[in-house]
Scaffold this motif. Sequence first.
Motif, PDB file in Angstrom:
ATOM      1  N   CYS A   1      -4.968  -0.957  -3.777  1.00 32.80           N
ATOM      2  CA  CYS A   1      -4.197  -2.146  -3.404  1.00 32.80           C
ATOM      3  C   CYS A   1      -5.047  -3.163  -2.660  1.00 32.80           C
TER       4      CYS A   1
ATOM      5  N   GLY B   1      -6.237   4.038   1.899  1.00 32.71           N
ATOM      6  CA  GLY B   1      -6.066   5.272   1.160  1.00 32.71           C
ATOM      7  C   GLY B   1      -6.904   5.219  -0.094  1.00 32.71           C
ATOM      8  N   CYS B   2      -6.238   5.196  -1.258  1.00 31.85           N
ATOM      9  CA  CYS B   2      -6.984   5.219  -2.515  1.00 31.85           C
ATOM     10  C   CYS B   2      -7.698   3.888  -2.744  1.00 31.85           C
ATOM     11  N   GLY B   3      -7.240   2.832  -2.060  1.00 32.76           N
ATOM     12  CA  GLY B   3      -7.934   1.543  -2.144  1.00 32.76           C
ATOM     13  C   GLY B   3      -7.518   0.691  -3.314  1.00 32.76           C
TER      14      GLY B   3
ATOM     15  N   CYS C   1       0.849  -1.194   0.000  1.00 31.16           N
ATOM     16  CA  CYS C   1       0.000   0.000   0.000  1.00 31.16           C
ATOM     17  C   CYS C   1       0.879   1.237   0.000  1.00 31.16           C
ATOM     18  N   ASN C   2       0.829   1.953  -1.083  1.00 27.96           N
ATOM     19  CA  ASN C   2       1.681   3.135  -1.190  1.00 27.96           C
ATOM     20  C   ASN C   2       1.160   4.285  -0.351  1.00 27.96           C
ATOM     21  N   CYS C   3      -0.140   4.439  -0.320  1.00 32.38           N
ATOM     22  CA  CYS C   3      -0.702   5.584   0.412  1.00 32.38           C
ATOM     23  C   CYS C   3      -0.206   5.595   1.846  1.00 32.38           C
TER      24      CYS C   3
END
Length: 827
Positions: free
Chosen positions: A472, A468-470, A435-437
């Motif tokens: 992943c 976050g953005c979801g 997860c980057n976020c």
Amino acid sequence: MEETGTVEAAIPRQRDHRRRLVVVGNGMAGIRAVEELLERGGAEQFDITVFGDEPYGNYNRILLSHVLSGEETEEGIFLNSLSWYEENSIDLRAGVRVDRVDRFAKVVHDADGGQTPYDTLLLATGSTPFFPSMDGLHLDGVFTFRTLDDARSLLASARTHRRAVVIGGGLLGLEAAHGLATHGLQVDLVHSPQHLMNQQLGPEAGRVLRRKIEELGIRVHTGVRTRALLGTDRVSGVELPDGTVLEADFVVIAAGIRPNVDVALRSGLAVERGVVVDDRLRTSHPDVYAVGECVQHRGQTYGLVAPLWDQAGVLADHLTGTRPDAQYHGTRTSTKLKVAGVDVVAMGLPGPERDDDEFVVFSEPHRGVYLNVVVRDGRLVGATLLGDVRKTAFLTQAFDQALPLPEERMSLLFDLGAPDEATSVAELSDDVQVCNCNGVTKGKIVDAVAGGCTSLTAVMGKTKAAKGCGSCKSLVEQITEWAAGGELTVDESVNWYVPGVPLAKPELMAAIRERGLKSVSAVFRELAPGGVEDAKSKMGLTSLLRMMWPEGIEEERDGRYINDRVHANIQRDGTFSVVPQMKGGVTTPEQLRKIADVADKYDVGMVKVTGGQRIDLLGVAKEDLPKVWKDLGMPSGYAYGKSFRTVKTCVGSDFCRFGLDDSTQLGIDLETRYQGIETPAKLKLGVVGCPRNCAEAYVKDIGVVAVGAGKWEVYVGGAAGATVRKGDLLATVGSAQEVLTLTGRFIQFYREWGNWLERTYEFVPRLGIERVRNVLVDDSDGLAAGLDERVQATVDNYRDPWLEGAEPVTTGQFRPALPLGMPVVRS
Ligand SMILES: Cc1cc2nc3c(=O)[nH]c(=O)nc-3n(C[C@H](O)[C@H](O)[C@H](O)COP(=O)(O)OP(=O)(O)OC[C@H]3O[C@@H](n4cnc5c(N)ncnc54)[C@H](O)[C@@H]3O)c2cc1C
Ligand code: SF4
Ligand code: SF4
């Protein structure tokens, strides 16, 4: 330590044995470094001070796009609250800008005139927006998109204006354009390169993305530079080189970023494109470090979060001595994004560069899918996934670890019997960022499972992964499943109707009916674990009970929202607004006179026509509500509840030359019949006399459109608020009576099967319009008669809530209300 006399006098004495670490920049990199430091016992070693020129705690900048589009609240994006700083004894100087650093005296000078000494300094000043050179940048109405304040300004402008131009078609520009379009603005996007997201995507992928963006109603202009911003004081348009003018009420510049090197430059550190750092993140001065977007490492600068997680880890290893030889060797950025709702994964090369590079492409522009891989010497050197990101796990791993690839290259993009998801998840190394976020690695997910989290929700809660953005989420799920050895438990609570009672809606209804429970406290007593009451569940239960027992329930006033308790809409200053009923939006001179008299008598703050064609009297004190209702002598207009609200109508065949049927009368009939019915979330209707749709019926929860010859189309699941959605056609019926019946059937169906607070624009797509049609129109499940019957019972038991003005239900019902402040983000 050598210090000059003047500086010495101003500096407080070192408080204890710990080294003084001063961080300049309270953003994602600076605080991540501090978090990593604390994880390694850094609190013992460092006395930490953080400067941030934004007057807030630490927030997730990535999610500003969600704040702009309305998917997330400001509160929801904060990573660390102020109490976190206090708990960790970190001295946060929020809203204080650092001007320069005296490297010899080892003192930080801030804009408030303060001087703070340090032993170790960390610069994490991020980036600043890049402004392409053009006239008019100084005009009012020109914005950037970088900070929370920027997002607030854009939101405020979106609410009051119609047309926006976004300059820049990279990630940021697309996010800004998408966010503004969701507010119903007409958006033009101007991008000087030939295709969108040219940094990450090749031309074909850019074209596919463009199609998807245009489907959102955004007008895209690529290969075009902006010549000037037009306007005298305020911007009025954007001029293109061929003389075309794109009209604009405001403009967003999202044309790129530049490392913010101001402090470093003023302090005499080595700066090229960014602050130059070595493999230990040290600047040209030994006690000064830098991380994040402001740095240049081995000639490279970064504009995404993944590298800064790596940098923060290495820095913390080094500073705390956990791994004194830790080194940062750069980050191979593979980008996982959700741009304007479209999943995009890009790593390495966007296309072939050498003659012998292998290039496998799959493109299906119509569906918005584009996939490619670039293979060199048997190794993956590039991949792009757009619209279908199922192969992300395997490709990320092949890219990061240069794994040998299957002979059949197509299997890199499709499951052809080659590495399935489980194998590829198993092979991912622990430090691969999933997860980057939120900077969560596979290792952290595995640890969470080992620590007892066996459901996806539990893992997400523990690690923040996929929060976050979801984009992943499916990968997080696969890893969780794999780590749990396939023993993934489903978190049942996601299916519960309310959090405090462990039952899904159908079972909950069955239990309530079986035991004849007619009060919220009885439901808790009988059905909640240990009989424990849960405040968050009360409103949903009240609504459910009222739906199930139309003849009345044992009311408990704390089981309702304030709006439902006093039957008016609470405003930000604690006063209320009163909206008298005007069925179908039709009123009379007599009603208008009365409304005007009441407005005068109670000195209301504002008289306003609402978006639903009603008259709103704003600024009425709580204690005046019964008197206002009495003087008005009109019934409640339902502008406040989770209930059937109003029916907007056009003039239809009564007056309009295009009118095919009497939309006004049908609107009045619908409103009369279904007034006040409680529903899972608010319900707004519209009826129009022809498909010209003057009262916007296509974007209502239920919209009715006359199509001639006595026929009406009934649409359901439309929305024109934070979400914009055209309703789905449920049926075309042959008479106004059939509209009334079908509408009632749909309302009752939604009441019985909709989740608490689920709007119809979520409910209808969740079930699928075909299913809704089967049940309601074709009666596939034999439910229709029962639904008709139960909605009729509710209609029969209707009572005007404003009658409570004469007989308050509780003594405190109309006592003065305390003024309410707006929720503020603490600084
Ligand atoms: C709208 C938006 C969407 C994004 N989406 C993504 C995404 O989907 N994926 C992704 O990987 N990345 C995304 N990014 C990029 C990501 O947010 C950045 O990579 C990350 O925030 C960089 O962290 P940083 O700490 O280096 O800088 P920042 O988070 O910008 O923090 C720097 C802080 O330092 C403060 N500061 C600067 N100078 C001073 C001074 N002199 N004194 C005191 N304080 C100072 C600044 O005010 C700022 O608060 C997005 C960025 C934006 C703006
Ligand atoms: S990869 Fe994104 S970028 Fe994302 S949900 Fe995880 S939270 Fe995010
Ligand atoms: S929707 Fe049709 S009938 Fe109604 S006002 Fe508009 S043009 Fe006239």
